[in-house]
Design an enzyme around this catalytic site. Structure first.
Site, PDB file in Angstrom:
ATOM      1  N   SER A 122     -10.097  33.217  11.660  1.00  0.00           N
ATOM      2  CA  SER A 122      -8.662  33.280  11.405  1.00  0.00           C
ATOM      3  C   SER A 122      -8.027  31.908  11.535  1.00  0.00           C
ATOM      4  CB  SER A 122      -8.007  34.243  12.386  1.00  0.00           C
ATOM      5  OG  SER A 122      -7.805  33.573  13.610  1.00  0.00           O
ATOM      6  N   LYS A 123      -6.785  31.824  11.103  1.00  0.00           N
ATOM      7  CA  LYS A 123      -6.156  30.506  11.041  1.00  0.00           C
ATOM      8  C   LYS A 123      -5.971  29.872  12.420  1.00  0.00           C
ATOM      9  CE  LYS A 123      -1.175  31.346  10.828  1.00  0.00           C
ATOM     10  NZ  LYS A 123       0.026  31.224  10.007  1.00  0.00           N
ATOM     11  N   ARG A 124      -5.932  30.701  13.449  1.00  0.00           N
ATOM     12  CA  ARG A 124      -5.750  30.128  14.777  1.00  0.00           C
ATOM     13  C   ARG A 124      -7.068  29.789  15.493  1.00  0.00           C
ATOM     14  NH1 ARG A 124      -0.572  29.953  15.622  1.00  0.00           N
ATOM     15  NH2 ARG A 124       0.565  31.442  14.367  1.00  0.00           N
ATOM     16  N   ASP A 125      -8.173  30.277  14.942  1.00  0.00           N
ATOM     17  CA  ASP A 125      -9.461  30.031  15.605  1.00  0.00           C
ATOM     18  C   ASP A 125      -9.761  28.549  15.721  1.00  0.00           C
ATOM     19  OD1 ASP A 125     -10.067  32.630  16.018  1.00  0.00           O
ATOM     20  OD2 ASP A 125     -11.193  32.874  14.157  1.00  0.00           O
TER      21      ASP A 125
END
Ligand code: GLU
Length: 509
Positions: free
Chosen positions: A262-265
């Site tokens: 995901s974009k926050r990983d």
């Protein structure tokens, strides 16, 4: 004659392009180019509520950085435009009308309050409300109302959406080029909205109309669109058009464990998930990008190509041309591929090593100029040659080479403690004399002079070299010491030895 190969990448400008999105664009591009076809960039901006300023520019800049070039698309190239859906509004209206006329779609007047309440009722009974073959019989739409009632509502300007009329008791069957045959019963599907009350089509309608009008031959996209594919197949049938071939790509998984990357990983785990840096205009957050983190675009693309596709051989390093040549959908796996940030670094290191010293020197020059260090390229290439094996990124060069350009002003105390012995000042003094009289200033001759001195005085080679390195470099690091000494020259070498004698001596006293 078979129809021309035409593929499109159709992102929505609702945010930056995640590396999964870049991979989708890449596979479309590779497939199109391999078959001598066209690659098209279409912007799907029909959802005005999710529009994010700057996202379209971001998408274009990312693709350009990656070297994924489109033949047609926004920016005026191509005969099938406009390529931005918001500029094609009238078309969608016209096509939706034909679906209504042919009984493949209907007006639905249910207000959002009514639908919310139905959803809540269902939820409290442990069910899920869907607008489908069953429920539409009881709702406020042109299937339950009389023609006159419908006319009246439309004439009064009552808000409505247009829904797809899912056929009853049918089975949708189509072939996915990666997954094989897919079968779904229409009873499992809902009556999706095709046209919204704001006068805009939904993704489903606009996507099908455009793929048809733009003569798209193959649709390669993320697996999250697989559940929509049966509806799309039915829409083609409703319009009487031939559907393109479909291929749904597996997701990219987190480096550890399961789940979609995901974009926050990335920023949490220390690697980028975006091709280029994204400054979120809504939250003001900054997400790191491969470009800004020092990755070469060809390394990034090479890594990404192998995240889901394999060539069937041991080969790992592929240029874009080689990828085009080798790519095929039958070597794309069905299951998700785990992203490995270390492998991304490995590729970058590989690409760095395979660049010429001249190219690397010119990249490094930019950084040196910022530090007010000016050096002719040829000289810099000598340094690059000595350090390039140790670097993953251009930004690693400085830490591996600063001592070529700057004399130490201080000395690493840990190394001093370990390497500067009682007899060291004497040795450094002797070497100072030896170097000041050396006839030639070459790495090998300086090495031989030093080795002879060590042997004559029955000293340990390692101990002398470690102390000498400390004096020249200020630390225990760096490539071949005599190559450093050769590079900095006699004058600088002697100055550095004097400075070490003075500084480390007083430091230890
Ligand atoms: N606009 C869709 C997206 O953002 C395109 C999906 C498709 O390729 O059909 O991913």
């Amino acid at each position: 004659m078979s129809s021309p190969v035409r593929l499109r990448f159709a992102p929505s400008p609702t945010g930056p392009l995640h590396m999964g999105g870049v991979r989708t664009a890449l596979y479309n591009y590779l497939f199109a180019k391999k078959l001598g076809g066209k690659f098209i960039l279409r912007i799907e901006d029909t959802d005005q509520t999710r529009f994010v300023p700057g996202a379209e520019e971001y998408i274009k800049e990312s693709l350009a950085w990656c070297g994924i070039k489109f033949d047609e698309g926004i920016d005026g190239k191509g005969e099938y435009g406009p390529y931005r859906q918001s500029e094609r509004k009238a078309l969608y209206q016209e096509y939706t009308k034909t679906l209504i006329d042919n009984d493949w779609a209907y007006y639905a007047f249910d207000s959002s309050e009514e639908l919310t309440s139905l959803r809540e009722q269902a939820e409290s009974a442990g069910n899920v409300f869907t607008y489908n073959i069953e429920s539409r019989r009881r709702l406020n739409n042109s299937l339950t109302l009389s023609d006159a009632q419908v006319e009246e509502k439309l004439a009064a300007g009552e808000a409505y959406v247009i829904r797809f009329k899912m056929p009853e008791k049918e089975e949708v069957i189509f072939t996915d080029l990666i997954r094989g045959e897919v079968q779904v019963k229409t009873a499992m599907l809902d009556d999706k909205v095709l046209f919204k009350s704001d006068g805009m089509p939904t993704y489903h309608l606009a996507n099908i109309v455009d793929d048809h009008l733009m003569e798209i031959s193959h649709v390669i996209r993320g697996e999250e669109w697989l559940p929509s594919a049966p509806l799309h197949v039915l829409l083609y049938k409703a319009f009487g058009w031939e559907a393109p071939a479909f291929a749904h790509l597996p997701i990219i998984l987190k480096p550890i464990g399961k789940g979609k990357l995901s974009k926050r990983d990335g920023d949490k785990m220390g690697f980028p998930v975006f091709p280029i840096q994204w400054n979120d205009p809504n939250s003001n957050e900054v997400f790191s990008g491969y470009r800004e983190d020092g990755y070469f675009p060809d390394a990034f693309i090479n890594m990404l190509a192998l995240l889901g596709w394999n060539p069937g051989t041991e080969q790992e390093v592929f240029s874009m041309e080689e990828l085009i040549d080798a790519f095929s959908l039958d070597r794309v796996g069905k299951s998700g591929s785990k992203f490995d940030p270390e492998k991304a670094k490995w590729f970058n290191q590989h690409y760095l090593r395979s660049k010429s010293n001249a190219e690397l020197a010119s990249l490094f020059q930019d950084e040196l100029k910022k530090k007010q260090i000016h050096l002719e390229s040829e000289k810099l290439e000598e340094v690059i040659d000595l350090i390039k094996e140790r670097a993953v990124f251009i930004s690693d060069f400085w830490a591996q080479s600063y001592f070529f350009f700057l004399a130490p002003s201080e000395f690493n105390p840990k190394v001093v403690k370990k390497r500067w012995k009682e007899n060291t000042p004497q040795i450094i003094n002797d070497l100072h004399d030896l170097f000041s009289q050396a006839e030639t200033w070459e790495a090998t001759s300086l090495h031989d002079l030093t080795a002879a001195y060590i042997e004559k005085n029955e000293l340990g080679f390692g101990a002398v070299m470690n102390a000498l390195r400390l004096a020249i470099v200020g630390d225990g690091i760096g490539p071949d010491l005599f190559k450093i000494i050769k590079f900095i020259g006699r004058k600088d070498t002697l100055t550095r030895l004097n400075y070490a004698l003075k500084t480390i001596g007083s430091f230890l006293r």
